[in-house]
Structures are given as structure tokens and as C-alpha cells.
Design a protein around this motif. Structure first.
Motif, PDB file in Angstrom:
ATOM      1  N   THR A 186       0.829  -1.207   0.000  1.00 50.15           N
ATOM      2  CA  THR A 186       0.000   0.000   0.000  1.00 50.15           C
ATOM      3  C   THR A 186       0.864   1.257   0.000  1.00 50.15           C
ATOM      4  N   GLY A 187       1.915   1.242   0.808  1.00 49.92           N
ATOM      5  CA  GLY A 187       2.805   2.396   0.870  1.00 49.92           C
ATOM      6  C   GLY A 187       3.521   2.645  -0.443  1.00 49.92           C
ATOM      7  N   GLN A 188       3.932   1.585  -1.143  1.00 43.94           N
ATOM      8  CA  GLN A 188       4.600   1.750  -2.427  1.00 43.94           C
ATOM      9  C   GLN A 188       3.653   2.349  -3.468  1.00 43.94           C
ATOM     10  N   ARG A 189       2.412   1.866  -3.483  1.00 44.44           N
ATOM     11  CA  ARG A 189       1.449   2.402  -4.448  1.00 44.44           C
ATOM     12  C   ARG A 189       1.136   3.872  -4.164  1.00 44.44           C
ATOM     13  N   LEU A 190       1.020   4.207  -2.884  1.00 49.22           N
ATOM     14  CA  LEU A 190       0.756   5.599  -2.523  1.00 49.22           C
ATOM     15  C   LEU A 190       1.914   6.497  -2.936  1.00 49.22           C
ATOM     16  N   ALA A 191       3.132   6.007  -2.736  1.00 47.85           N
ATOM     17  CA  ALA A 191       4.313   6.796  -3.110  1.00 47.85           C
ATOM     18  C   ALA A 191       4.361   7.016  -4.614  1.00 47.85           C
ATOM     19  N   SER A 192       3.995   5.997  -5.394  1.00 49.78           N
ATOM     20  CA  SER A 192       4.007   6.135  -6.855  1.00 49.78           C
ATOM     21  C   SER A 192       2.960   7.127  -7.330  1.00 49.78           C
ATOM     22  N   HIS A 193       1.782   7.083  -6.768  1.00 46.19           N
ATOM     23  CA  HIS A 193       0.702   7.975  -7.194  1.00 46.19           C
ATOM     24  C   HIS A 193       0.992   9.429  -6.844  1.00 46.19           C
ATOM     25  N   THR A 194       1.776   9.666  -5.827  1.00 44.23           N
ATOM     26  CA  THR A 194       2.038  11.043  -5.373  1.00 44.23           C
ATOM     27  C   THR A 194       3.454  11.501  -5.705  1.00 44.23           C
ATOM     28  N   ARG A 195       4.124  10.794  -6.606  1.00 45.64           N
ATOM     29  CA  ARG A 195       5.558  11.054  -6.825  1.00 45.64           C
ATOM     30  C   ARG A 195       5.840  12.471  -7.331  1.00 45.64           C
ATOM     31  N   ARG A 196       4.896  13.085  -8.040  1.00 47.89           N
ATOM     32  CA  ARG A 196       5.122  14.439  -8.553  1.00 47.89           C
ATOM     33  C   ARG A 196       5.175  15.474  -7.436  1.00 47.89           C
ATOM     34  N   LEU A 197       4.670  15.110  -6.283  1.00 44.95           N
ATOM     35  CA  LEU A 197       4.642  16.049  -5.154  1.00 44.95           C
ATOM     36  C   LEU A 197       5.842  15.903  -4.228  1.00 44.95           C
ATOM     37  N   HIS A 198       6.684  14.914  -4.486  1.00 45.34           N
ATOM     38  CA  HIS A 198       7.791  14.645  -3.576  1.00 45.34           C
ATOM     39  C   HIS A 198       8.880  15.710  -3.690  1.00 45.34           C
ATOM     40  N   PRO A 199       9.427  16.157  -2.579  1.00 46.21           N
ATOM     41  CA  PRO A 199      10.540  17.128  -2.618  1.00 46.21           C
ATOM     42  C   PRO A 199      11.841  16.440  -3.052  1.00 46.21           C
ATOM     43  N   ARG A 200      12.797  17.211  -3.499  1.00 41.43           N
ATOM     44  CA  ARG A 200      14.106  16.650  -3.907  1.00 41.43           C
ATOM     45  C   ARG A 200      15.041  16.500  -2.722  1.00 41.43           C
ATOM     46  N   THR A 201      14.720  17.186  -1.643  1.00 35.27           N
ATOM     47  CA  THR A 201      15.518  17.040  -0.421  1.00 35.27           C
ATOM     48  C   THR A 201      14.588  16.798   0.747  1.00 35.27           C
ATOM     49  N   LEU A 202      15.135  16.209   1.802  1.00 36.22           N
ATOM     50  CA  LEU A 202      14.338  15.911   2.979  1.00 36.22           C
ATOM     51  C   LEU A 202      14.244  17.135   3.886  1.00 36.22           C
ATOM     52  N   PRO A 203      13.148  17.303   4.585  1.00 41.59           N
ATOM     53  CA  PRO A 203      13.016  18.423   5.521  1.00 41.59           C
ATOM     54  C   PRO A 203      13.623  18.089   6.876  1.00 41.59           C
ATOM     55  N   GLY A 204      13.768  19.087   7.716  1.00 38.70           N
ATOM     56  CA  GLY A 204      14.175  18.876   9.102  1.00 38.70           C
ATOM     57  C   GLY A 204      15.514  18.169   9.226  1.00 38.70           C
ATOM     58  N   PRO A 205      15.615  17.181  10.140  1.00 42.84           N
ATOM     59  CA  PRO A 205      16.886  16.479  10.360  1.00 42.84           C
ATOM     60  C   PRO A 205      17.395  15.759   9.118  1.00 42.84           C
ATOM     61  N   GLY A 206      16.481  15.450   8.168  1.00 44.74           N
ATOM     62  CA  GLY A 206      16.888  14.750   6.951  1.00 44.74           C
ATOM     63  C   GLY A 206      17.806  15.557   6.059  1.00 44.74           C
TER      64      GLY A 206
END
Length: 492
Positions: A440-460
Motif C-alpha cells: 500500500t505504501g509503495q502504491r501511494l508513493a508512486s501515485h504522489t511522486r510528482r509532489l515529492h521534494p528533492r531534499t528531505l526536511p528537518g533532520p533529513g
């Protein structure tokens, strides 16, 4: 172990500044590539190199397993030969012992053979505080001392300096320490070496006390061994009336037959020579030759604690050849100063945090000062698996910090600054043990991939600040496999 270099930040910050220094990077690249190529040719001459390497590993491991017995044997042998053995639990005790021994002679100057152990405990600074001047006699160590600098390499401490910089240091500083540099000094190697030779000669002829380390100690006879290429060590070991040697307890070998293995592997791995030009050995004292008094200071300073770790103890096999530094892509770009220790490079990244603990910011960062490429393990003449120890130390930093003894029990002091990483690992463990949730998590990540940032926020940001996040595919692998292979369970 004594503290880090004063004012040193954690490795990432120090390395970030170092890689911006183009002169430093040029000096390091030229020197490490030259030494690396020469070493490879020297090692290739021996058909049995791999067998020698394994023999060295087995000798060191056997010695470490029975270190208590061999140290007692060494003390007995040194004492029987006319020497005096002192035991130092830490840097403060070792410095106190050496200072008292020098003060007992009435001298205020000493000459020194290049020694990592004395640098580790900051002996020169401790002697200076007691009004005793210590003069380094190794050419590279002389450059570092005159330049009010710090060593950046195990074998070549001044590797970060070029000839022009060395000429300026000699011309400016030599007169303050003794014989000044000749007028019109050029930056040719021959002229620089001659200036150092003239400067040091008066020190050798005047000094009554010499201080050294040792590459090896032979338990069966109480013999100490120093290998070097310049002859300054021979002068320090034979001319003074009193010789004081500060040596880590791990430098012991049981027999002369064991020593023979390392006298083949050390010079080829360090200076790319078939044998060192000067191999000096001494056993106690004699009436007709050498110093009239010999003192051996056996240094623990965190080594016993290191020995207690079944994985980390292999760092104590190290014979200080520096081969790992010359092949390390991280060291080549960051230089030795970024490690905040007299032990730079891959071996320093595993040795310093074990000798000093991982309580400081810089020691907690050193296990991460590596790409884990494994080049250091491939060239190590005693087969130290540095990447394995690095991973072990990373585990210690993330999971529990450092070991703390409370009475008869040992507990792990909680690590600081890794809460987000531990939470991420716990979340990953939960998802990877639940196939349905993972799918489920993999499918959700694929469907929302255009919204993903190129860098991690906060401690990331600490991780993604120097790299982009990998792009998420349009379709999870399990779905692709089921669609193209017809598998209903989605398995691979």
C-alpha cells in the motif's frame, strides 16, 4: 586518549572546509597517488604477499588474545636486560612519568624520534608546560613543528605542504628554534633536506635525553624496534645518555620469528621499499654502547577497552603503515586535519572513537567519514576489515552511544542527536515485516511522486543536503512483476 585537536568541529564541517582548499587537494592528490603506485609495485614483487598478510593477521590476533601474558614476559625481559618498565593507564599518567624521568636528569631539552603514541598523548605540550623543550627530528615532523601545524598523515605528517610552503617555514622559523636556514634557501628537495640536516645536527650532538616510540616490541628478549628512512631515529636512539620509549601495549610480538613477517610487510606497505634504510633494535642497556639508562613506558590509554570489543579489537593489529590513507577517496579530498586526531584516514576513523569513546561530536562523526568502498581493507597488510568496524561503530553511535562502566556492570549511554534516525529505522522495520502495508505504501508513493521534494526536511537535510532523493517509479516493482509475469502473489 587525549582530547581532539583544540577547536576541531565534527568531521562533516571540517571536511566541507577542507575540500574548498584547492592547494590542499592538489598536494594530497599528487602525494597519495604517487605513494599508492609505488606501493603497488613493491607488493607485486612478492608472490607470497597474501600469505604474509594472513600470517601477520594471525600473529596479531594470537598476541591480542594473550596480551596479558606477553606483556608480563616483555617486562621481565626488559628488566633483565637493564631497562626499567613503567605502566601508564592513560595520557596524564604517561606524561607525568616522562616529565619526571626527564627532570631527574636535570636536562631541559630532549630530541624525539617520530612517534604516534607521544602525539596521541600530547607529550610535547605536557613537557613544555614543565619547562622542557622537545625537538622533533623527523623531517616531516620538523616541518609540522616549525610551522606550528598539526600532522595530517601517519607516514608523511606534512603531506599537505608543498615545497614552496616548506621553504617559507624553514626561512621564517628555523632561527627561533636553533640554527637558522641558510641564506638564499631554495625549494629544491636537496636544499631543504640539507637545511634540516644542519639544523638538527647541533640538536643531536647536544641532547642528553632522547624520546622515542617503537614499531615493535619482542616479548621473548625485551627488544624494541624502530624502522625509519632518514637516520634521525638512529641518532636519537644511540647518542643520548638517557632513552625513554613510550609504546602502546598492542605493539608487542611474541618472538623474533614473528617480527620477521612484519619487517617484510611494513616497509613495502608504507614507504614502498623492500626494507627500511634504518632498522634500529635495542635490548636494555650495555656498558660500551648506546644510552646508559633506558625506560620503557607501556601505554594503555583506551587500548584495553578496545580489546574488549570482539569486532573493534582488530584495529589494534594496525602497524601504522598508512596504506589505507593513500587509497581512501575520503581522505584524499578532506585531508588529515578533518579527522581531529593524530590518527587520520580510515584507521583513524575506527581507532580514535574506540580509544577516546564516542561521547564528543567529532568522535561520533568519525565512523561516518567513509564511503565503505573497502579499498582500505584490500591494502591493509594485517587484513583489518575497516568497513566492518565502521559499521559496528555506527551501530554503537545510533543505538547506544558509548559503553559506560558502573561498578561491575557495563551499560550503553544513550546516543544524542539520532532520535529521528532511530524512529525511521523502527518505521522501516514495521513496514518491511508487513507485506500488505508495504504494498500500500509503495502504491501511494508512486501515485504522489510528482509532489515529492528533492531534499528531505528537518533532520533529513544532513543526508539529502549533498544528494538528491532517488525518483520514485511510476509503478511499484511488485505491481510491474505481477502485470508482466502474471504472478498473482506479487512475489519476485
Amino acid at each position: 586518549m587525549s582530547g581532539t585537536f583544540v577547536g576541531m568541529p565534527a568531521f562533516p564541517a571540517a571536511a566541507r572546509d577542507a575540500v574548498r582548499d584547492t592547494t590542499l587537494r592538489g598536494n594530497l592528490r599528487h602525494a597519495t597517488h604517487t605513494i599508492r603506485a609505488k606501493r603497488a609495485r613493491a607488493v607485486a614483487e612478492l608472490d607470497d604477499w597474501d600469505r604474509l598478510r594472513q600470517a601477520g593477521k594471525r600473529i596479531k590476533d594470537r598476541t591480542l588474545r594473550h596480551l596479558d601474558r606477553y606483556l608480563v614476559q616483555l617486562e621481565e625481559s626488559v628488566t633483565a636486560a637493564g631497562g626499567v618498565v613503567h605502566w601508564a593507564a592513560d595520557a596524564d599518567e604517561a606524561n607525568r612519568i616522562v616529565a619526571e624521568l626527564v627532570e631527574a636528569t636535570g636536562e631541559t631539552e630532549v630530541v624525539k624520534v617520530k612517534s604516534m603514541a607521544t602525539q596521541e598523548i600530547a607529550l610535547n605540550e605536557a613537557l613544555e608546560a614543565q619547562g622542557i623543550h622537545a625537538y622533533e627530528t623527523d623531517l616531516a615532523e620538523l616541518i609540522v613543528q616549525l610551522g606550528k601545524d598539526r600532522p595530517s598523515h601517519i607516514l608523511v605528517p606534512a603531506i599537505h605542504r608543498n615545497r614552496g610552503e616548506i621553504r617559507e617555514i624553514f626561512a621564517r622559523e628555523m632561527g627561533e628554534w636553533g640554527r637558522p636556514a641558510p641564506e638564499g634557501l631554495t625549494d629544491t628537495p636537496a636544499d631543504l633536506a640539507e637545511a634540516a640536516r644542519l639544523h638538527l645536527r647541533e640538536k643531536f650532538l647536544r641532547a642528553k635525553v632522547g624520546i622515542s616510540g617503537a614499531n615493535f616490541m619482542v616479548a621473548e628478549t625485551g627488544t624494541l624496534v624502530v624502522v625509519e628512512s632518514e637516520g634521525n631515529g638512529r641518532m636519537c636512539l644511540t647518542l643520548p645518555e638517557t632513552l625513554i620509549s613510550v609504546v602502546g601495549i598492542e605493539k608487542i610480538v611474541p618472538t623474533w620469528q614473528d617480527l620477521e613477517v612484519f619487517l617484510q610487510t611494513l616497509p613495502r606497505s608504507s614507504t614502498a621499499e623492500r626494507m627500511n634504510p634504518y632498522t634500529s633494535m635495542w635490548t636494555g642497556t650495555t656498558d660500551a654502547d648506546g644510552p646508559r639508562a633506558f625506560h620503557l613506558v607501556l601505554l594503555d590509554n583506551g587500548r584495553t577497552d578496545t580489546l574488549a570489543d570482539e569486532v573493534g579489537r582488530q584495529a589494534l593489529r594496525c602497524i601504522r603503515c598508512s596504506a589505507c590513507l593513500n587509497v581512501c577517496p575520503v581522505y584524499e579530498r578532506a585531508g588529515g586535519h578533518a579527522y581531529g586526531s593524530v590518527y587520520p584516514g580510515p584507521i583513524g576513523a575506527i581507532l580514535s572513537p574506540q580509544l577516546r569513546g564516542t561521547g564528543s561530536e567529532i568522535d561520533a562523526s568519525l565512523p561516518y567519514a567513509s564511503s565503505l568502498c573497502g579499498a582500505c581493507y584490500e591494502v591493509c597488510p594485517v587484513a583489518i576489515d575497516i568497513p566492518e568496524v565502521l559499521v559496528r561503530l555506527r551501530e554503537r553511535v545510533v543505538e547506544g552511544g558509548e559503553a559506560v562502566r558502573e561498578g561491575n556492570k557495563v551499560r550503553l549511554r544513550p546516543a544524542k542527536g539520532h532520535a529521528a534516525e532511530r524512529a525511521a529505522m523502527r518505521a522501516a522495520r514495521w513496514a518491511l515485516t508487513r507485506p500488505g502495508a508495504l504494498r500500500t505504501g509503495q502504491r501511494l508513493a508512486s501515485h504522489t511522486r510528482r509532489l515529492h521534494p528533492r531534499t528531505l526536511p528537518g533532520p533529513g537535510k544532513a543526508w539529502s543536503g549533498t544528494r538528491d532523493l532517488p525518483p520514485v517509479p511510476a509503478e511499484p516493482f511488485r505491481d510491474w512483476w505481477r502485470r508482466t509475469r502474471g504472478r498473482k502473489d506479487g512475489g519476485a
